[in-house]
Motif scaffolding. Structure first.
Motif, mmCIF file in Angstrom:
data_model
loop_
_atom_site.group_PDB
_atom_site.id
_atom_site.type_symbol
_atom_site.label_atom_id
_atom_site.label_comp_id
_atom_site.label_asym_id
_atom_site.label_seq_id
_atom_site.Cartn_x
_atom_site.Cartn_y
_atom_site.Cartn_z
ATOM 1 N N GLY A 1 93.185 65.621 -15.725
ATOM 2 C CA GLY A 1 93.858 66.464 -14.734
ATOM 3 C C GLY A 1 95.343 66.640 -14.936
ATOM 4 N N ASP A 2 95.886 66.251 -16.102
ATOM 5 C CA ASP A 2 97.326 66.386 -16.366
ATOM 6 C C ASP A 2 97.561 67.656 -17.174
ATOM 7 N N MET A 3 97.540 68.794 -16.494
ATOM 8 C CA MET A 3 97.682 70.068 -17.188
ATOM 9 C C MET A 3 99.111 70.300 -17.673
ATOM 10 N N GLY A 4 100.083 69.644 -17.025
ATOM 11 C CA GLY A 4 101.468 69.772 -17.484
ATOM 12 C C GLY A 4 101.642 69.209 -18.881
ATOM 13 N N MET B 1 92.233 74.765 -22.715
ATOM 14 C CA MET B 1 93.275 75.090 -21.738
ATOM 15 C C MET B 1 92.726 75.965 -20.612
ATOM 16 N N ILE B 2 91.963 76.989 -20.972
ATOM 17 C CA ILE B 2 91.398 77.876 -19.946
ATOM 18 C C ILE B 2 90.475 77.087 -19.015
ATOM 19 N N GLY B 3 89.586 76.280 -19.627
ATOM 20 C CA GLY B 3 88.666 75.473 -18.831
ATOM 21 C C GLY B 3 89.393 74.452 -17.977
ATOM 22 N N GLY B 4 90.453 73.868 -18.508
ATOM 23 C CA GLY B 4 91.223 72.873 -17.760
ATOM 24 C C GLY B 4 91.860 73.459 -16.518
ATOM 25 N N GLY C 1 91.556 74.376 -10.511
ATOM 26 C CA GLY C 1 91.710 75.387 -9.456
ATOM 27 C C GLY C 1 92.827 76.377 -9.663
ATOM 28 N N ASP C 2 93.502 76.350 -10.816
ATOM 29 C CA ASP C 2 94.609 77.280 -11.076
ATOM 30 C C ASP C 2 94.081 78.463 -11.884
ATOM 31 N N MET C 3 93.397 79.373 -11.188
ATOM 32 C CA MET C 3 92.786 80.492 -11.889
ATOM 33 C C MET C 3 93.805 81.520 -12.371
ATOM 34 N N ALA C 4 94.953 81.577 -11.706
ATOM 35 C CA ALA C 4 95.996 82.507 -12.169
ATOM 36 C C ALA C 4 96.465 82.105 -13.564
ATOM 37 N N MET C 5 96.692 80.793 -13.770
ATOM 38 C CA MET C 5 97.131 80.306 -15.075
ATOM 39 C C MET C 5 96.002 80.402 -16.088
ATOM 40 N N ALA C 6 94.769 80.136 -15.640
ATOM 41 C CA ALA C 6 93.622 80.262 -16.540
ATOM 42 C C ALA C 6 93.513 81.691 -17.061
ATOM 43 N N ARG C 7 93.699 82.663 -16.177
ATOM 44 C CA ARG C 7 93.608 84.077 -16.586
ATOM 45 C C ARG C 7 94.762 84.449 -17.511
ATOM 46 N N ARG C 8 95.930 83.885 -17.222
ATOM 47 C CA ARG C 8 97.102 84.159 -18.062
ATOM 48 C C ARG C 8 96.871 83.663 -19.494
ATOM 49 N N ASP D 1 83.063 80.821 -16.104
ATOM 50 C CA ASP D 1 82.746 79.539 -15.479
ATOM 51 C C ASP D 1 83.869 79.076 -14.556
ATOM 52 N N GLY D 2 85.122 79.339 -14.946
ATOM 53 C CA GLY D 2 86.258 78.965 -14.099
ATOM 54 C C GLY D 2 86.201 79.663 -12.750
ATOM 55 N N TYR D 3 85.931 80.970 -12.765
ATOM 56 C CA TYR D 3 85.814 81.710 -11.500
ATOM 57 C C TYR D 3 84.640 81.181 -10.667
ATOM 58 N N VAL D 4 83.507 80.949 -11.320
ATOM 59 C CA VAL D 4 82.328 80.450 -10.600
ATOM 60 C C VAL D 4 82.617 79.089 -9.993
#
Length: 530
Positions: free
Chosen positions: A136-139, A159-162, A167-174, A194-197
Motif C-alpha cells: 500500500g505504499d504507492m508513494g 502501477m495501474i493495479g496498485g 482507490g485512486d482511480m484518477a491516478m490509475a487512469r493517468r 479491474d480497477g474500476y470494478v
C-alpha cells in the motif's frame, strides 16, 4: 530428460530419497512450484540441502515457495544461507529475496536487499515496485517507477493495479493513459477495467471495456463479477450471455455471482449448464456450489458435490475444506463436519469459525466452547465472528461464567466489541436473570446502545416480569427516539406485554392506547423474545 522424469516420479511417490545428481532435486523442486505444491518444495530442500544433494541454484525456487506461503521465517533462513554461501550477490537470488520479503510484508528488508544488490535487472525493479504496491505504499512505488529505465508492461500494470487497489482511480487512469502504445497490451486494459470494478464504478469499467482493442476471458469474467457484486444480476447475466466463447473462469464468475446474491436455484442451474458444455469444475466452482448448499440447507446436493470432489481428485485446499465443513455444519450434519475438520491439515480461522458456528446454531453449546478452546491452543487467532458465535452458544446454553470469560478475552486478541457482541452478552445475562448486571453493562458501554441491545434487555425483563427494570430500559429507548437514532415502537409493545404479564392491566392498556392515538401500528402479542 531422464533427470526430469526421475524428479517427477519422486514428486508422485513423495518418497524423497536423494539422487546422485543435484539437478534431480533442482527439477523436483521446480516441478513442485509449477504444480503449486510449495510446502513440498520447502520440505525437499530442508531435508537434503545439508548433505550436498541439492545445489544452491535451487534457492530462488525455494524462496518463491516461501513467498507463496508467506513463510518469512524460512525465507530469512535462506537469506542467511545465501550470504554464507556467497551467492547473495547473484541477480536471481537477490531478486527472489526482494520478492519474498515484499510478499511477506517485510518491505524494509526487501528494500535493503534491493539497495545493496551489485546488479539489478528489470525483474528486480518490478519486484521492488510490486512489493511497495502490495504493502500500500504507492508513494515509494511511484518514486522507483520514475527512476526506472526500461519499463516493461509488467511495470506499468503494477502501477495501474496498485492505484486501483488503493482507490485512486484518477491516478490509475493517468498512468494508464501514459502507457506507451507498444507496451499497452490486453493485460493493461484488463487491469484498468479491474480497477474500476474493484471500486464499484461499473460505468467507468464498461467505458474502458467497450473500447478495448481485444478482450480475454478474464476481463469478461471481471465485468460479470462486478455487476453481480453490485447486485445487478440482470446486467451481469447479460454480459455473460454476450460472450461468444466461454471458459471455466467465466462460468465460475456466473455461479459465484448467483451464490453471492442468494440465488441458489440459478447458481445450481448454471452449474448444471456448465457441465453440460463439458467444463469440469475446479476448486473455485466447488467452493461456490458448496456455499449455495450451505445457504439453502441442501444436504443431499452437498453430499453429491463431496462425492464429486473425491471422484475427480479435486485438491482439498483450505478453501474447499472450509466449504465442506461450512456446508455440513450449516445443514446440521455436525458429525461429518467434525470428521472433515479433524482429518484435514488445511485448517484456517474460517474453518474454525464454520465448525464453531455450526455447533452454536444447532444447540451443541459445550462443543462450541470446547472447539474455541482448541482454537486458542492451536495458535490461530479468533476474530469477531468466532467470539460472537461462542457468546451466542454461551447465552443459549446458560454458560454465563464461560461467556463472560470469552468476552473478556477480546482485548487480549486485539478485538473491539461491537453492538452485536454487547447484545449477545446482555442476552446471556438476561436469560440467566442477572438483569442488574446486564443493565450495568449497557450503561457502561463505550458505544451507544441500539435497538438490538435494548431489545435483548427488554426481552429478559419480559421473561422475568421485571417492570421496574423495563421502565429503566425504556428511558434509554426514549433517549434514542428523541435523538432520532431509533423509532422502534415494538419496544413499547414489549413493555405493555410485561405490564400485562404482571396483571397491571390498566397500565398496559393505557400504554397501547397512547401509541394507538399516535398512529403507531402496534400488533398485539408482539414480543422481542426469540
Amino acid at each position: 530428460m531422464k533427470t526430469r522424469v526421475a524428479a517427477q516420479e519422486i514428486i508422485k511417490s513423495q518418497a524423497f530419497e536423494p539422487q546422485n545428481l543435484s539437478s534431480d532435486w533442482f527439477y523436483c523442486i521446480r516441478n513442485c512450484i509449477d504444480q503449486k505444491k510449495p510446502k513440498s518444495a520447502i520440505l525437499i530442500y530442508s531435508r537434503y540441502h545439508g548433505n550436498g544433494s541439492i545445489g544452491l541454484d535451487s534457492i530462488p525456487s525455494v524462496l518463491k515457495a516461501c513467498a507463496s506461503l508467506f513463510n518469512l521465517c524460512f525465507g530469512t533462513a535462506l537469506h542467511c544461507e545465501s550470504i554464507k554461501s556467497g551467492v547473495e550477490g547473484d541477480v536471481m537470488v537477490g531478486t527472489s529475496l526482494v520478492d519474498m520479503y515484499g510478499k511477506c510484508g517485510d518491505i524494509v528488508s526487501s528494500r535493503n536487499v534491493f539497495d545493496y544488490m551489485p546488479e539489478r535487472n528489470v525483474v528486480t525493479w518490478n519486484a521492488m515496485i510490486g512489493g511497495y504496491v502490495r504493502n500500500g505504499d504507492m508513494g515509494s512505488a511511484f518514486g522507483l517507477f520514475e527512476k526506472m529505465e526500461g519499463r516493461t508492461p509488467v511495470t506499468w500494470n503494477e502501477m495501474i493495479g496498485g492505484y486501483g487497489k488503493n482507490g485512486d482511480m484518477a491516478m490509475a487512469r493517468r498512468v494508464f493513459e501514459s502507457v506507451p502504445e507498444g507496451l499497452k497490451n490486453v493485460v493493461t486494459w484488463t487491469v484498468m477495467v479491474d480497477g474500476y470494478v474493484r471500486n464499484g464504478n461499473m460505468e467507468g469499467a464498461e467505458e474502458v471495456y467497450e473500447v478495448m482493442p481485444e478482450r480475454n476471458f478474464y476481463v469478461c469474467s471481471v465485468m460479470v463479477s462486478g455487476y453481480f457484486r453490485k447486485g445487478d444480476v440482470v446486467r451481469g447475466r447479460e454480459f455473460f450471455d454476450r460472450m461468444r466463447s466461454r471458459n471455466l473462469v467465466c462460468w465460475n464468475s456466473l455461479i459465484a455471482g448467483y451464490a453471492q446474491n442468494g440465488m441458489s436455484a440459478e447458481a445450481l442451474d448454471a452449474f448444471t449448464n456448465m457441465r453440460g458444455e463439458r467444463f469440469e469444475p475446479d476448486e473455485v466452482t466447488i467452493v461456490s456450489v458448496l456455499s449455495v448448499c450451505a445457504q439453502s440447507g441442501m444436504l443431499e446436493v452437498g453430499k453429491e458435490i463431496h462425492e464429486m470432489i473425491v471422484d475427480k481428485g479435486i485438491d482439498l485446499n483450505e478453501y474447499v475444506v472450509n466449504g465442506l465443513v461450512d456446508m455440513y455444519a450449516k445443514c446440521g450434519d455436525l458429525g461429518n463436519a467434525r470428521l472433515i475438520f479433524e482429518g484435514s491439515p488445511s485448517i484456517n480461522y474460517a474453518t474454525w469459525n464454520s465448525l464453531i458456528t455450526g455447533f452454536s446454531i444447532h444447540g451443541h453449546f459445550k462443543e462450541a466452547l470446547e472447539f474455541f478452546t482448541k482454537m486458542e491452543v492451536s495458535g490461530i487467532k479468533p476474530d469477531g465472528v468466532t467470539i460472537l458465535s461462542v457468546l451466542s452458544a454461551c447465552a443459549h446454553g446458560g454458560l454465563v461464567e464461560e461467556g463472560l470469560e470469552v468476552f473478556s478475552k477480546m482485548e487480549q486478541y486485539g478485538l473491539t466489541a461491537n453492538t452485536k457482541h454487547y447484545g449477545c452478552v446482555v442476552d446471556m445475562l438476561g436469560r440467566a436473570g442477572k438483569l442488574k448486571e446486564a443493565m450495568d453493562l449497557v450503561e457502561g458501554m463505550p458505544l451507544e446502545p441500539n435497538d438490538t441491545v435494548l431489545g435483548s434487555l427488554l426481552g429478559a425483563c419480559q421473561i422475568h416480569s421485571d417492570t421496574i427494570m423495563a421502565e429503566k430500559v425504556l428511558e434509554l429507548v426514549g433517549k434514542l427516539i428523541s435523538d432520532h437514532r431509533s423509532h422502534d415502537d415494538g419496544h413499547y409493545v414489549v413493555l405493555s406485554n410485561i405490564y400485562a404479564a404482571c396483571e397491571r392491566w390498566e397500565t398496559a392498556e393505557r400504554l397501547r392506547a397512547v401509541f394507538a392515538d399516535k398512529g403507531s401500528d402496534i400488533i398485539p402479542g408482539c414480543s422481542a423474545i426469540t
